[in-house]
Design a protein around this motif. Sequence first.
Motif, PDB file in Angstrom:
ATOM      1  N   VAL A 119      30.364 154.701 -14.215  1.00 64.12           N
ATOM      2  CA  VAL A 119      30.452 156.231 -15.729  1.00 64.12           C
ATOM      3  C   VAL A 119      31.521 157.332 -14.798  1.00 64.12           C
ATOM      4  O   VAL A 119      31.185 157.504 -13.711  1.00 64.12           O
ATOM      5  CB  VAL A 119      28.323 156.618 -15.245  1.00 64.12           C
ATOM      6  N   LEU A 120      31.642 157.627 -15.732  1.00 65.16           N
ATOM      7  CA  LEU A 120      33.173 158.869 -15.373  1.00 65.16           C
ATOM      8  C   LEU A 120      32.433 159.682 -16.181  1.00 65.16           C
ATOM      9  O   LEU A 120      32.462 160.010 -17.361  1.00 65.16           O
ATOM     10  CB  LEU A 120      34.231 158.632 -16.755  1.00 65.16           C
ATOM     11  N   VAL A 121      32.666 160.757 -15.604  1.00 63.17           N
ATOM     12  CA  VAL A 121      31.854 162.551 -15.530  1.00 63.17           C
ATOM     13  C   VAL A 121      32.966 163.446 -15.560  1.00 63.17           C
ATOM     14  O   VAL A 121      33.098 163.851 -14.256  1.00 63.17           O
ATOM     15  CB  VAL A 121      31.138 162.268 -14.516  1.00 63.17           C
ATOM     16  N   GLY A 122      33.136 163.844 -16.415  1.00 63.77           N
ATOM     17  CA  GLY A 122      34.101 165.109 -16.317  1.00 63.77           C
ATOM     18  C   GLY A 122      36.162 164.734 -15.105  1.00 63.77           C
ATOM     19  O   GLY A 122      36.586 165.203 -14.512  1.00 63.77           O
ATOM     20  N   ALA A 123      36.005 163.219 -15.477  1.00 60.38           N
ATOM     21  CA  ALA A 123      36.734 162.919 -14.364  1.00 60.38           C
ATOM     22  C   ALA A 123      38.670 162.542 -14.646  1.00 60.38           C
ATOM     23  O   ALA A 123      38.341 162.269 -16.098  1.00 60.38           O
ATOM     24  CB  ALA A 123      36.765 161.037 -14.425  1.00 60.38           C
ATOM     25  N   VAL A 124      39.041 162.557 -14.136  1.00 60.77           N
ATOM     26  CA  VAL A 124      40.514 162.032 -13.315  1.00 60.77           C
ATOM     27  C   VAL A 124      40.418 160.319 -13.512  1.00 60.77           C
ATOM     28  O   VAL A 124      39.934 160.241 -12.594  1.00 60.77           O
ATOM     29  CB  VAL A 124      41.466 162.986 -13.110  1.00 60.77           C
ATOM     30  N   THR A 125      41.340 159.679 -14.313  1.00 61.54           N
ATOM     31  CA  THR A 125      41.439 158.084 -13.316  1.00 61.54           C
ATOM     32  C   THR A 125      43.275 157.895 -12.729  1.00 61.54           C
ATOM     33  O   THR A 125      43.132 157.363 -12.773  1.00 61.54           O
ATOM     34  CB  THR A 125      41.291 157.449 -14.954  1.00 61.54           C
ATOM     35  N   GLN A 166      34.048 176.338 -13.581  1.00 61.51           N
ATOM     36  CA  GLN A 166      33.251 175.273 -13.681  1.00 61.51           C
ATOM     37  C   GLN A 166      32.530 175.332 -14.910  1.00 61.51           C
ATOM     38  O   GLN A 166      32.499 173.912 -15.626  1.00 61.51           O
ATOM     39  CB  GLN A 166      32.927 174.982 -12.429  1.00 61.51           C
ATOM     40  N   GLY A 167      31.168 175.965 -15.022  1.00 65.44           N
ATOM     41  CA  GLY A 167      30.450 175.922 -16.057  1.00 65.44           C
ATOM     42  C   GLY A 167      29.429 176.633 -15.957  1.00 65.44           C
ATOM     43  O   GLY A 167      29.221 177.747 -15.333  1.00 65.44           O
ATOM     44  N   ARG A 168      28.270 177.062 -16.571  1.00 64.84           N
ATOM     45  CA  ARG A 168      27.982 178.082 -16.622  1.00 64.84           C
ATOM     46  C   ARG A 168      26.236 177.385 -16.229  1.00 64.84           C
ATOM     47  O   ARG A 168      25.275 176.865 -16.846  1.00 64.84           O
ATOM     48  CB  ARG A 168      26.793 177.821 -18.644  1.00 64.84           C
ATOM     49  N   ASN A 243      30.241 172.846 -25.452  1.00 68.16           N
ATOM     50  CA  ASN A 243      29.933 173.778 -24.854  1.00 68.16           C
ATOM     51  C   ASN A 243      29.602 173.646 -23.383  1.00 68.16           C
ATOM     52  O   ASN A 243      28.859 174.470 -23.317  1.00 68.16           O
ATOM     53  CB  ASN A 243      28.807 174.471 -25.788  1.00 68.16           C
ATOM     54  N   THR A 244      29.999 172.294 -23.234  1.00 66.32           N
ATOM     55  CA  THR A 244      29.416 171.769 -21.445  1.00 66.32           C
ATOM     56  C   THR A 244      30.496 171.722 -20.895  1.00 66.32           C
ATOM     57  O   THR A 244      31.702 171.670 -20.855  1.00 66.32           O
ATOM     58  CB  THR A 244      28.503 171.091 -21.992  1.00 66.32           C
ATOM     59  N   GLY A 245      30.854 172.838 -19.750  1.00 69.58           N
ATOM     60  CA  GLY A 245      32.040 172.437 -18.612  1.00 69.58           C
ATOM     61  C   GLY A 245      32.563 171.560 -17.756  1.00 69.58           C
ATOM     62  O   GLY A 245      31.585 170.443 -18.173  1.00 69.58           O
ATOM     63  N   HIS A 246      32.834 171.193 -16.943  1.00 74.52           N
ATOM     64  CA  HIS A 246      33.055 170.542 -15.821  1.00 74.52           C
ATOM     65  C   HIS A 246      31.694 169.468 -15.238  1.00 74.52           C
ATOM     66  O   HIS A 246      32.520 168.803 -14.834  1.00 74.52           O
ATOM     67  CB  HIS A 246      34.338 171.511 -14.825  1.00 74.52           C
ATOM     68  N   ALA A 247      30.940 170.308 -14.595  1.00 79.40           N
ATOM     69  CA  ALA A 247      29.689 169.921 -14.365  1.00 79.40           C
ATOM     70  C   ALA A 247      28.368 169.530 -15.231  1.00 79.40           C
ATOM     71  O   ALA A 247      27.223 170.025 -15.129  1.00 79.40           O
ATOM     72  CB  ALA A 247      29.426 170.772 -12.972  1.00 79.40           C
ATOM     73  N   PRO A 248      28.547 168.747 -16.167  1.00 76.10           N
ATOM     74  CA  PRO A 248      27.553 168.399 -16.779  1.00 76.10           C
ATOM     75  C   PRO A 248      25.893 167.932 -16.245  1.00 76.10           C
ATOM     76  O   PRO A 248      24.788 168.741 -16.747  1.00 76.10           O
ATOM     77  CB  PRO A 248      27.826 167.130 -18.078  1.00 76.10           C
TER      78      PRO A 248
END
Length: 278
Positions: A119-125, A166-168, A243-248
């Motif tokens: 599971v990749l979440v707001g991720a770089v690879t 980062q997010g809301r 409408n979601t930022g970097h940390a869902p």
Amino acid sequence: MSYVVLTSLLTAEGVRLAVRQGGTEGPAVVLVHGWAQSGEVWSHQLADPSFRAYAPDLRGHGASDVPADGYGDSAAWAADLRAVLDHTGPAVLVGWSYGGLVIADYLRAHGTAGVRGLVLVGAVTEIGRGRPGGATGPAMRAALPAALAEDPSVAVPALAEFYERQGRFDGPTRQWMLGTALRVPARVRGALFRRDVDSAEVLRAVDKPTLVVHGTADEVVDPAAGEYAAATIPGAELRHYENTGHAPFLEQPERFAADLTAFVARTARGAENAGVAP
């Protein structure tokens, strides 16, 4: 009720890694945090009773050792994650932000041995100029290089603005994230960026179920990085969180919990159908 236990593991290199464990039953899930954070960021997942959650602090972060080097070495990151998987047994790997790159480092060295799913979440690879799997957003670009400075009068304002974008989520959470980042030595914060890694072949070789989650309003890692990973990993599923930022997992914890729990259950059923012990 699920309790979180803090333990430590010793890698083959002799680096001691702090690992939080929550849950006592079910499939194993290893949660890999992002740049300048710690395993504490996964508090919702550590409290989830539907699986055994393990959240290591990466080397140089949180309560783990701060070795002199290894931060630019793919093999070192792979060995660290291998030590965690040796402890947990086969697991679903969840990587947030830089944690996705650490997972790619593991896959580069070991393939999908010990991996039930990704599971990749707001991720770089990937990382490096022009790498599509490492595309960053305006908040990350604005934070550098000031966020890497030794001088706190330079680093603190840059990091504060970075976590503001980062997010809301609430102010106490942003303050906690800022404090966590400042515990990471500046030399470590900088060393993690001094890499040039192409992961295209690594991603194309993934043969496990994969879920890519990315917020459409992510200003840290460009959504294009998630789209690249989903397009490159065979059979990967991409879910945009609008409408979601970097940390869902912090901004939409209920939705993320449902998505992760369903994915983990699906991989567990797949392992059982294949005759593999849970």
